[in-house]
Design an enzyme around this catalytic site. Structure first.
Site, short mmCIF file in Angstrom:
data_model
loop_
_atom_site.label_atom_id
_atom_site.label_comp_id
_atom_site.label_asym_id
_atom_site.label_seq_id
_atom_site.Cartn_x
_atom_site.Cartn_y
_atom_site.Cartn_z
N ASP A 103 0.91 -1.27 0.00
CA ASP A 103 0.17 -0.03 -0.07
C ASP A 103 0.81 1.36 0.02
O ASP A 103 0.41 2.44 0.20
CB ASP A 103 -1.00 -0.03 1.09
CG ASP A 103 -2.01 -0.91 0.88
OD1 ASP A 103 -2.50 -0.99 -0.16
OD2 ASP A 103 -2.61 -1.69 2.08
N ASP A 164 -5.91 -4.79 -5.73
CA ASP A 164 -5.77 -3.20 -5.40
C ASP A 164 -4.40 -2.77 -5.75
O ASP A 164 -4.28 -1.61 -5.85
CB ASP A 164 -5.93 -3.07 -3.70
CG ASP A 164 -6.83 -4.05 -3.20
OD1 ASP A 164 -7.01 -5.31 -3.69
OD2 ASP A 164 -7.52 -4.03 -2.14
N1 GLY Z 1 -7.11 -1.84 -0.43
C1 GLY Z 1 -8.10 -2.49 0.51
C2 GLY Z 1 -9.34 -1.92 0.00
O1 GLY Z 1 -9.85 -1.73 -0.68
O2 GLY Z 1 -10.51 -2.19 0.97
#
Ligand code: GLY
Length: 385
Positions: A103, A164
């Protein structure tokens, strides 16, 4: 206002966009003045955001809102806040606080890359490059993916990529352009290719996560984490796919990424209920299923990015625009929280249904992408992420 042709019946117009931008900026200023360098938690609880230090994967969205507010209002209050946030992201990187994660892109693109692009802040540039270095450390060369979560030797997480992550790749593409070192972009591009091959299914729905064998590079299995089932399509994951493949196309010019973005967009749009706001998983159809408005707004921003790369004579381009505007109209009229105070901005999102977390709450990413959407409609910037 962007000159998209509006079909009659859509409840969006220039005056409304301007008014909503003013509302967001003044609400955000009120909150920044009171939060004293704290960040809203990932999602609200009973409609209230707990405050945290800079610790979760979501704090970049707060800086993303701060930087958009500055671009849209010109109010120096926001640029001063952004400078303080950059210091927090710099120090977080220095002590590597909670950064065993892919992330890094969500965190450092919207805070530090924005602060460098918008204000020429050199400390922000250095922090963003440091974050890009850390992200490349998660690249597994045999599997050709960036591992999503946890320590690289953690047997539960080893070789796992998630959809993601496509939104984390712009940090790497940016780092290559900034430094002239192609390594970052090479990692990003091969990860995006693996995501296209394994996370995207043959019907263009998507797995949330997929394991690769790290010693042979062989595909192992697709497993959900936040979706309804291993073989379903988690709505937010599908939205990340639309937007993420469009961004990898923008950065590489690889036409297969463009096609992947188009195909995942078609799948998303074919699995919406009548009011066009998706349920939290696209496989669910019962009217009492909770909606995930955050997935809806991410998909709209992704569609508006995607149409930049589709020929103006292609009829599908206009279809995507009209679909995006229909969802937007519904979001602005029924999901936008224009109440001043300490609450969020986009109502009715779902964080993690499987854990009962953030169901029918505000989410920091839902709020951010709502603001990005307003900014896209106002069109002061030609580039996001
Ligand atoms: N990246 C985690 C979510 O979208 O909840």
């Amino acid at each position: 206002m962007h000159s998209y042709e509006m079909k009659p019946g859509l409840l969006i117009n220039e005056g409304m966009v301007d008014k909503l931008i003013t509302t967001v900026c003044s609400k955000l200023k009120y909150q920044l003045e009171r939060f004293e360098n704290h960040y809203p938690a990932a999602c609200s609880i009973n409609g209230q955001y707990p405050l945290t230090v800079n610790t979760d994967w979501t704090t970049g969205f707060w800086s993303g809102m701060t930087s958009l507010a500055w671009k849209l209002s010109g109010d120096k209050f926001f640029s001063e806040q952004l400078v303080q946030q950059v210091e927090s992201f710099r120090s977080r990187l220095e002590i590597r606080h909670e950064l065993d994660t892919h992330d890094l892109g969500f965190l450092y693109s919207l805070s530090c890359v924005n602060a460098w692009r918008f204000m020429g802040n050199r400390a922000a540039r250095e922090a963003a490059l440091g974050a890009a270095d850390l992200l490349t450390e998660r690249y597994l060369p045999v599997a050709k993916i960036i591992q999503a979560w946890g320590d690289l030797s953690d047997p539960d997480q080893q070789g796992r990529m998630i959809i993601d992550c496509l939104m984390n790749l712009p940090l790497l593409y940016w780092a290559s352009k900034e430094t002239g070192n192609p390594v970052y972009a090479t990692c990003a591009r091969s990860h995006a290719r693996q995501a296209m091959t394994y996370l995207m299914r043959s019907d263009y729905s998507t797995y949330h996560t997929f394991y690769m064998d790290v010693s042979t590079g062989a595909p192992v299995k697709g497993v959900t984490h936040q979706g309804y089932a291993n073989d379903s399509s988690w709505a937010r994951g599908q939205a990340w796919a639309i937007y993420g493949f469009a961004l990898s196309y923008r950065e590489t010019g690889d036409p297969e990424f463009l096609q992947a973005a188009i195909n995942t967009a078609r799948y998303f749009l074919c699995h919406l209920p009548e009011d066009r706001i998706c349920y939290w998983d696209l496989s669910l159809t019962s009217p009492d299923t909770p909606k995930d408005s955050s997935a809806a707004v991410i998909a709209v921003c992704g569609l508006l990015e995607l149409v930049n790369f589709i020929s103006v004579v292609d009829l599908e381009r206009n279809r995507f625009i009209q679909e995006a505007l229909a969802i937007t109209s519904e979001l602005f009229n029924r999901y936008f929280d224009d109440q001043p105070g300490l609450g969020g901005y986009l109502k009715h999102s779902v964080y993690n249904m499987n854990k009962g977390r953030g169901v029918d709450e505000y989410s920091t990413w839902g709020d951010y992408f709502l603001f990005e959407l307003l900014s896209r409609l106002k069109q002061p910037l030609n580039r996001y992420w």
